[in-house]
Design an enzyme around this catalytic site. Structure first.
Site, short mmCIF file in Angstrom:
data_model
loop_
_atom_site.label_atom_id
_atom_site.label_comp_id
_atom_site.label_asym_id
_atom_site.label_seq_id
_atom_site.Cartn_x
_atom_site.Cartn_y
_atom_site.Cartn_z
N SER A 1 0.85 -1.06 -0.06
CA SER A 1 -0.15 -0.07 -0.05
C SER A 1 0.97 1.19 -0.03
O SER A 1 1.80 1.44 -0.93
CB SER A 1 -0.87 -0.05 1.18
OG SER A 1 -1.77 1.23 1.24
N TYR B 1 -4.81 7.91 -6.98
CA TYR B 1 -3.93 7.08 -6.19
C TYR B 1 -4.19 6.77 -4.71
O TYR B 1 -4.47 5.68 -4.30
CB TYR B 1 -2.36 7.66 -6.08
CG TYR B 1 -1.40 6.76 -5.64
CD1 TYR B 1 -1.08 5.56 -6.31
CD2 TYR B 1 -0.70 6.76 -4.44
CE1 TYR B 1 0.04 4.72 -5.75
CE2 TYR B 1 0.06 6.19 -3.90
CZ TYR B 1 0.72 5.14 -4.51
OH TYR B 1 1.49 4.57 -4.18
N LYS C 1 -5.26 2.96 -2.77
CA LYS C 1 -4.39 2.72 -1.55
C LYS C 1 -5.60 2.47 -0.50
O LYS C 1 -5.19 1.36 0.32
CB LYS C 1 -3.35 3.58 -1.36
CG LYS C 1 -1.98 3.36 -2.47
CD LYS C 1 -1.61 2.17 -2.73
CE LYS C 1 -0.58 1.99 -3.63
NZ LYS C 1 -0.16 0.64 -4.18
#
Length: 272
Positions: free
Chosen positions: A134, A148, A152
């Site tokens: 992650s 993004y 994660k």
């Protein structure tokens, strides 16, 4: 004990560094990447210890096939490291449908397909370790990296639930959360949205924060990964670097203060 380790995104950055570290330790490694040519030096040096497989993790069938080949080749599957992924730089408003879907497809669904493929093998073995790469940005966020960040955060939720689901099968799950490192994350591996000038100041502030002092040396992470894959009771989460944990502590202290200040409103919303 020699382990068999399957890793995605192994051709560069963290992936190649960790692949080489595992091989040096004497492990067997199944190293996958879209282009495996960059792994030819490791094949030449380590021979039968390494199996390279071309893989686009977005392809669910190919992901299942790669895991199957890994098990058939080395006879077991001890550790799976979902490392493949990339960053989409740009404001949320700027992201095109294709850019957004591609980001989620690779970072979330690619990880999901490999995880689903590995679980039946590990359940049958009664043992295994799934490591999800992650980011500190899976716990806190930065502007101009919204898509993004979203991928994660998705990995965090999926993997924490997964850990509870598979604990009884002898399978461990660890979420690894690096802070910024001097890989090609922000350059060669990154994609960028088409700019809307209104967001230029936000981006400038973001890029100014990526200083030499705040980024770690990628090679320094190998020792942590070797330890993580060797311990009997690995943690659910592991930060890599000096920046992530202090940053998260500060952000969560601020969040707690805000949540507490709205406590009365929250409790009245219970309705009874």
């Amino acid at each position: 004990m020699t382990k068999t380790i399957f890793i995605t995104g192994a051709s560069k950055g963290f992936g190649k560094i960790w692949t080489e570290a595992f091989l040096k330790r004497g492990d067997n490694v199944v190293a996958t990447a879209r282009n495996t040519d960059a792994l030819s030096d490791l094949v030449k040096q380590y021979g039968k210890q390494i199996l390279t497989l071309p893989l686009n993790v977005n392809d669910r069938e190919a992901s299942f096939t790669a895991i199957k080949k890994a098990k058939e080749h080395f006879g077991r599957l001890d550790v799976v490291i979902n490392n493949a992924g990339y960053g989409l730089f740009g404001a949320v408003e700027e992201a095109s449908e294709k850019e957004a879907r591609d980001q989620i497809e690779t970072n979330v669904f690619g990880l999901l397909w490999i995880t689903q493929a590995a679980l039946p093998i590990m359940r049958e073995q009664g043992k295994g370790h799934i490591i999800q790469i992650s980011s500190a940005l899976g716990v806190v966020t930065l502007p101009a990296l919204g898509l993004y960040n979203a991928t994660k955060w998705a990995i965090e939720g999926l993997s924490e639930s997964l850990a509870a689901e598979v604990k009884g099968f002898g399978i461990d799950v660890t979420i690894v959360e690096p802070n910024g490192y001097s890989t090609d994350f922000g350059s060669g591996s990154a994609t960028h949205t088409t700019a809307i000038p209104a967001y230029d100041p936000v981006k400038a502030a973001l890029y100014a924060g990526f200083t030499e002092d705040s980024t770690g040396l990628p090679e320094a992470t190998a020792e942590a990964m070797l330890k993580l894959t060797a311990v009997e009771n690995p943690p659910l989460r592991l930060f890599l670097g000096k920046v992530g944990l202090p940053w998260v502590k500060q952000v969560y202290a601020e969040r707690m203060a805000v949540w507490e200040s709205w406590k009365e409103v929250s409790e009245k919303a219970q309705g009874k």
